[in-house]
Design an enzyme around this catalytic site. Sequence first.
Site, mmCIF file in Angstrom:
data_model
loop_
_atom_site.group_PDB
_atom_site.id
_atom_site.type_symbol
_atom_site.label_atom_id
_atom_site.label_comp_id
_atom_site.label_asym_id
_atom_site.label_seq_id
_atom_site.Cartn_x
_atom_site.Cartn_y
_atom_site.Cartn_z
ATOM 1 N N VAL A 113 0.729 -1.151 0.014
ATOM 2 C CA VAL A 113 0.039 -0.011 -0.006
ATOM 3 C C VAL A 113 0.803 1.185 -0.061
ATOM 4 O O VAL A 113 0.452 2.191 -0.711
ATOM 5 C CB VAL A 113 -1.033 -0.091 1.200
ATOM 6 C CG1 VAL A 113 -1.639 1.269 1.412
ATOM 7 C CG2 VAL A 113 -1.880 -1.274 1.066
ATOM 8 N N TYR A 157 -10.215 -16.533 2.096
ATOM 9 C CA TYR A 157 -10.335 -15.961 0.812
ATOM 10 C C TYR A 157 -11.921 -15.806 0.422
ATOM 11 O O TYR A 157 -12.336 -14.659 0.210
ATOM 12 C CB TYR A 157 -10.023 -17.198 -0.135
ATOM 13 C CG TYR A 157 -10.089 -16.859 -1.694
ATOM 14 C CD1 TYR A 157 -9.417 -15.971 -2.488
ATOM 15 C CD2 TYR A 157 -11.335 -17.545 -2.412
ATOM 16 C CE1 TYR A 157 -9.937 -15.593 -3.656
ATOM 17 C CE2 TYR A 157 -11.730 -17.109 -3.669
ATOM 18 C CZ TYR A 157 -11.093 -16.231 -4.209
ATOM 19 O OH TYR A 157 -11.240 -15.906 -5.601
HETATM 20 N N1 LIG Z 1 -9.904 -19.027 -11.565
HETATM 21 C C1 LIG Z 1 -10.776 -19.144 -10.682
HETATM 22 O O1 LIG Z 1 -11.692 -20.147 -10.626
HETATM 23 C C2 LIG Z 1 -11.794 -17.787 -10.034
HETATM 24 C C3 LIG Z 1 -12.978 -17.989 -9.514
HETATM 25 C C4 LIG Z 1 -13.352 -17.006 -8.783
HETATM 26 C C5 LIG Z 1 -12.833 -15.623 -8.677
HETATM 27 N N2 LIG Z 1 -11.334 -15.663 -9.231
HETATM 28 C C6 LIG Z 1 -10.996 -14.338 -9.155
HETATM 29 O O2 LIG Z 1 -10.434 -13.831 -10.366
HETATM 30 C C7 LIG Z 1 -9.475 -12.849 -10.133
HETATM 31 C C8 LIG Z 1 -8.341 -13.283 -11.179
HETATM 32 O O3 LIG Z 1 -8.066 -14.744 -11.093
HETATM 33 P P1 LIG Z 1 -7.372 -15.562 -12.170
HETATM 34 O O4 LIG Z 1 -7.945 -16.774 -12.160
HETATM 35 O O5 LIG Z 1 -6.972 -14.696 -13.525
HETATM 36 O O6 LIG Z 1 -5.881 -15.778 -11.290
HETATM 37 P P2 LIG Z 1 -4.401 -15.798 -12.093
HETATM 38 O O7 LIG Z 1 -4.435 -16.608 -13.246
HETATM 39 O O8 LIG Z 1 -3.545 -16.620 -10.853
HETATM 40 O O9 LIG Z 1 -4.034 -14.432 -12.226
HETATM 41 C C9 LIG Z 1 -3.736 -13.418 -10.860
HETATM 42 C C10 LIG Z 1 -3.093 -11.970 -11.482
HETATM 43 O O10 LIG Z 1 -3.353 -11.349 -10.238
HETATM 44 C C11 LIG Z 1 -1.990 -10.783 -10.009
HETATM 45 N N3 LIG Z 1 -1.479 -10.852 -8.813
HETATM 46 C C12 LIG Z 1 -1.019 -11.714 -7.976
HETATM 47 N N4 LIG Z 1 -0.766 -11.401 -6.804
HETATM 48 C C13 LIG Z 1 -0.737 -9.918 -6.883
HETATM 49 C C14 LIG Z 1 -0.249 -8.927 -5.881
HETATM 50 N N5 LIG Z 1 0.281 -9.275 -4.912
HETATM 51 N N6 LIG Z 1 -0.415 -7.575 -6.506
HETATM 52 C C15 LIG Z 1 -0.793 -7.301 -7.839
HETATM 53 N N7 LIG Z 1 -1.201 -8.312 -8.644
HETATM 54 C C16 LIG Z 1 -0.921 -9.642 -8.244
HETATM 55 C C17 LIG Z 1 -1.216 -11.809 -11.010
HETATM 56 O O11 LIG Z 1 0.098 -10.839 -11.640
HETATM 57 P P3 LIG Z 1 1.533 -11.776 -11.781
HETATM 58 O O12 LIG Z 1 1.245 -12.891 -12.151
HETATM 59 O O13 LIG Z 1 2.292 -10.847 -12.496
HETATM 60 O O14 LIG Z 1 2.155 -11.729 -10.303
HETATM 61 C C18 LIG Z 1 -2.170 -12.104 -12.374
HETATM 62 O O15 LIG Z 1 -2.042 -11.246 -13.260
HETATM 63 C C19 LIG Z 1 -8.857 -12.997 -8.715
HETATM 64 O O16 LIG Z 1 -9.308 -11.960 -8.051
HETATM 65 C C20 LIG Z 1 -9.739 -14.420 -8.209
HETATM 66 O O17 LIG Z 1 -9.984 -14.222 -6.851
HETATM 67 C C21 LIG Z 1 -11.055 -16.415 -9.864
#
Ligand SMILES: NC(=O)c1ccc[n+]([C@@H]2O[C@H](COP(=O)([O-])OP(=O)(O)OC[C@H]3O[C@@H](n4cnc5c(N)ncnc54)[C@H](OP(=O)(O)O)[C@@H]3O)[C@@H](O)[C@H]2O)c1
Length: 253
Positions: free
Chosen positions: A68, A160
């Site tokens: 932050v 979470y």
């Molecule tokens: N996949 C699912 O089943 C699912 C279901 C419900 C909700 N969601 C939500 O959808 C969103 C995206 O998920 P996703 O499935 O696309 O996940 P993902 O493929 O793991 O991608 C996560 C993204 O968040 C970034 N990130 C991780 N830690 C971070 C940090 N400390 N600061 C800034 N950026 C950060 C990563 O960037 P880097 O890789 O560059 O670190 C990446 O771009 C999340 O909020 C998740 O809770 C996902």
Amino acid sequence: MSTDNQKVALITGGSQGIGKSIALNAAKRGIGVILTYNSHPEAGTAVANEIKANGGKAVALKWDSADVASFNDFASQVQQVLKNEWNRDNFDYLVNNAGIAQRTLIRDTTEEIFDQLVNVNFKGVFFLSQRLIPLIADGGQIINISSGLARFAFPGVAVYGALKAAVEALTRYFAKEYADRKIRVNTVAPGAIDTEFGGGKGDESHRRQIADMTALGRLGEADDIGLFVASLLSDDSRFLNAQRIEVSGGIVI
Ligand SMILES: NC(=O)c1ccc[n+]([C@@H]2O[C@H](COP(=O)([O-])OP(=O)(O)OC[C@H]3O[C@@H](n4cnc5c(N)ncnc54)[C@H](OP(=O)(O)O)[C@@H]3O)[C@@H](O)[C@H]2O)c1
């Protein structure tokens, strides 16, 4: 593609998965994109390059949701990018998408794991929105990405799921406090989406189980969410405010 008077979206976690799909689909709709990455700069740059190769405009910036103290500097960087690339001093849409999961039963959850989840999934969302709202144009929109796990419970994701529920409550509070500027704030809650999130969706039998509890009979793909969120980034959704929309193919109904 002309970028005069282009709408601009800032999408956190746009380097892969759902955020990448939101960024690509927003660009396909003519929206300028500022996307963030954290630990994978090359992935963030690749998404921005893909958008540019298709005639769009995009910039990838480093941003760590857990830091932050760096948010004021980040906001200054965003201001600079808006000036240089779009000749604007504000943008239109903030998509709070970045997030992490850590599968741990309640009994095994340490304070360190708890704090990490809070920092990235909740505290970062609150303070980034707070810092960037002065840069969002009146009448703009914030979309917070939550999860089906805020509505139903599976073992191993208590913190979470509770934090995503907190983000959903925050959505309504932001909508309330920024109503004077006509900024709309909504939540999109994905179901189980096939990304690398939290280590991916596991082996075939686990994936089958998830598909079986979903009315449409399959896991989601990143584009199932990216297409939908991008479709909200316009005046077509102009009367949608303070709402939670689950995009899950009908999981656990
Ligand atoms: N996949 C699912 O089943 C699912 C279901 C419900 C909700 N969601 C939500 O959808 C969103 C995206 O998920 P996703 O499935 O696309 O996940 P993902 O493929 O793991 O991608 C996560 C993204 O968040 C970034 N990130 C991780 N830690 C971070 C940090 N400390 N600061 C800034 N950026 C950060 C990563 O960037 P880097 O890789 O560059 O670190 C990446 O771009 C999340 O909020 C998740 O809770 C996902």
